[in-house]
Design a protein around this motif. Structure first.
Motif, short mmCIF file in Angstrom:
data_model
loop_
_atom_site.label_atom_id
_atom_site.label_comp_id
_atom_site.label_asym_id
_atom_site.label_seq_id
_atom_site.Cartn_x
_atom_site.Cartn_y
_atom_site.Cartn_z
N MET A 1 0.85 -1.03 -0.19
CA MET A 1 -0.06 0.33 -0.17
C MET A 1 0.88 1.62 -0.21
SD MET A 1 -3.03 1.17 -0.07
CE MET A 1 -4.15 0.36 0.14
N PHE A 2 0.46 2.23 -0.58
CA PHE A 2 1.47 3.32 -0.88
C PHE A 2 0.35 4.58 -0.44
CE2 PHE A 2 4.04 6.59 -4.10
CZ PHE A 2 4.75 7.05 -2.51
N TYR A 3 0.16 5.46 0.85
CA TYR A 3 -0.23 6.10 1.26
C TYR A 3 0.42 7.88 0.79
CZ TYR A 3 -2.98 2.74 4.21
OH TYR A 3 -3.09 1.94 5.11
N PHE A 4 -0.67 8.14 0.35
CA PHE A 4 -0.43 9.83 0.42
C PHE A 4 -1.36 10.44 1.83
CE2 PHE A 4 0.61 8.04 -3.89
CZ PHE A 4 0.99 9.22 -4.61
N ILE A 5 -0.25 11.17 2.14
CA ILE A 5 -0.47 11.40 3.75
C ILE A 5 -1.03 13.09 3.47
CG2 ILE A 5 -1.56 11.51 6.10
CD1 ILE A 5 -0.33 9.22 5.63
N GLY A 6 -1.32 14.34 3.90
CA GLY A 6 -1.71 15.55 4.06
C GLY A 6 -1.77 15.95 5.52
N LEU A 7 -0.54 16.60 5.73
CA LEU A 7 -0.23 16.95 7.16
C LEU A 7 -0.63 18.31 7.63
CD1 LEU A 7 3.76 16.66 7.08
CD2 LEU A 7 2.05 15.08 8.09
N GLY A 8 -1.54 19.10 7.05
CA GLY A 8 -2.20 20.45 6.65
C GLY A 8 -1.45 21.46 7.09
N LEU A 9 -1.71 22.48 7.62
CA LEU A 9 -1.32 23.83 7.59
C LEU A 9 -0.48 24.66 8.82
CD1 LEU A 9 -4.58 25.57 6.22
CD2 LEU A 9 -2.88 25.52 4.82
N TYR A 10 -0.78 24.36 9.92
CA TYR A 10 1.09 23.89 10.89
C TYR A 10 1.65 23.75 11.79
CZ TYR A 10 1.75 28.40 14.03
OH TYR A 10 2.77 29.13 14.11
N ASP A 11 0.97 22.76 12.10
CA ASP A 11 1.29 21.57 13.10
C ASP A 11 1.42 20.89 12.56
OD1 ASP A 11 -0.83 21.37 14.18
OD2 ASP A 11 -0.22 23.12 16.48
N GLU A 12 2.06 19.35 13.80
CA GLU A 12 1.67 18.13 13.16
C GLU A 12 0.56 17.40 13.98
OE1 GLU A 12 2.80 18.50 17.49
OE2 GLU A 12 3.45 19.39 15.71
N GLN A 73 6.31 -0.91 -3.93
CA GLN A 73 6.56 -2.00 -4.20
C GLN A 73 7.14 -2.67 -3.78
OE1 GLN A 73 9.23 -1.88 -8.64
NE2 GLN A 73 8.68 0.75 -8.37
N ASN A 74 7.25 -3.01 -2.57
CA ASN A 74 7.98 -4.20 -2.12
C ASN A 74 7.88 -4.06 -0.70
OD1 ASN A 74 10.02 -5.21 -4.20
ND2 ASN A 74 10.79 -3.70 -3.31
N ARG A 75 7.02 -3.14 -0.18
CA ARG A 75 6.00 -2.53 1.05
C ARG A 75 5.00 -1.52 1.36
NH1 ARG A 75 11.14 -0.62 5.44
NH2 ARG A 75 11.62 1.28 3.86
N ASP A 76 4.79 -1.41 2.29
CA ASP A 76 3.01 -0.47 2.83
C ASP A 76 4.42 0.87 2.85
OD1 ASP A 76 1.66 -1.81 2.58
OD2 ASP A 76 1.08 -2.30 4.61
N VAL A 77 4.40 2.06 2.20
CA VAL A 77 4.72 3.16 2.83
C VAL A 77 3.95 4.30 2.90
CG1 VAL A 77 6.24 4.63 1.00
CG2 VAL A 77 6.61 2.89 1.37
N ALA A 78 4.54 5.60 3.43
CA ALA A 78 3.41 6.75 3.31
C ALA A 78 4.56 7.39 3.46
CB ALA A 78 2.98 6.75 5.27
#
Length: 263
Positions: A1-12, A73-78
């Motif tokens: 699985m390839f995750y595309f994750i947004g961090l938002g605007l200002y902090d974690e 291609q070989n493991r789960d990545v974010a």
């Protein structure tokens, strides 16, 4: 699985619960901060939240070496980025390439300046035209395209969101003042009445923070104000609805006399 994750605007803390859940179960986490970055928190704080290391990549490692895609291609990545993960064209290209390779993908969205800036100033999002970015200029590089984009939007009675250049590798982040100076410079060269000293402009600084700066006034009244640390952006309104005019007064401190025809 390839995750595309947004961090938002200002902090974690802007990362969604869904995003945190995904980050806790992947095998590797990559991030880029050359398209935008978070100024209210730290990567180390996010690493503590998810319990693993985050590898920060350069533009070359993302766009030329394709490190996240190769690893996925070989493991789960974010893959993490500030704002919404698919606003930057390069990230959309990554998603397309991942699909072509047959990788399973998941997109976890987050807040974006494209919706946040109009919202906190009270401008109606559907009335915006093409987004443009003012770049840092050089001796032999002074493009007029951002100014022309604003002109085109105005001719269509559409507002313009103006993003400001980021050079994270140089720790350079264009200020609203520099953006206004650029617009005034092009105005002096082209003279199309797009952004002179009496043009109404909206300044947004540190959107997503607890106390963002939101100011609206004529350029001449804002160009010398210190708006504090990055990130900044600008908006050039076109024709306003009366509710937008009221919002700029209430939410952005605009002088009432600018809107005598509305109030």
């Amino acid at each position: 699985m390839f995750y595309f994750i947004g961090l938002g605007l200002y902090d974690e803390r802007d990362v969604s619960v869904k995003g945190i859940d995904a980050l806790k179960k992947v095998d590797a986490v990559y991030a880029e901060f050359y398209t935008a970055r978070l100024f209210g928190g730290s990567i180390s704080s996010l690493e503590k939240m998810i319990g693993c290391e985050i590898q920060i990549l350069t533009r070359e490692e993302v766009e030329e070496e394709n490190i996240p895609i190769k690893d996925a291609q070989n493991r789960d990545v974010a893959f993490l980025s500030a704002g919404d993960p698919l606003i930057a064209t390069t990230h959309s290209e990554m998603l397309i390439e991942a699909r072509k390779l047959g990788l399973e993908t998941t997109v976890i969205h987050s807040s974006s300046i494209l919706s946040a800036a109009p919202g906190i100033a009270g401008l109606q999002a559907y009335k915006f035209g093409k987004v443009t970015t003012i770049p840092f200029t050089e001796k032999n590089f002074f493009p007029h395209s951002p100014y022309k984009a604003i002109k085109s939007n105005m001719e269509s009675e559409l507002h313009t969101l103006v993003l400001l250049d980021i050079r994270a590798h140089e720790d350079r982040y264009m200020t609203a003042n520099q953006g206004m100076e650029y617009l005034m410079k092009v105005e002096s060269e082209l003279g199309d009445n797009v952004a002179d000293e009496n043009t109404l402009i909206v300044v947004i600084a540190r959107a997503g923070s607890i106390n963002p700066v939101v100011r609206a006034d004529k350029i001449k009244n804002l160009i010398d104000i210190d708006f504090g640390g990055p990130l900044h952006c600008l908006m050039i309104p076109a024709d306003l609805h009366f509710m937008e005019a009221e919002a700029l007064i209430s939410l952005a401190g605009a002088p009432k006399e600018l809107f005598k025809d509305f109030i």
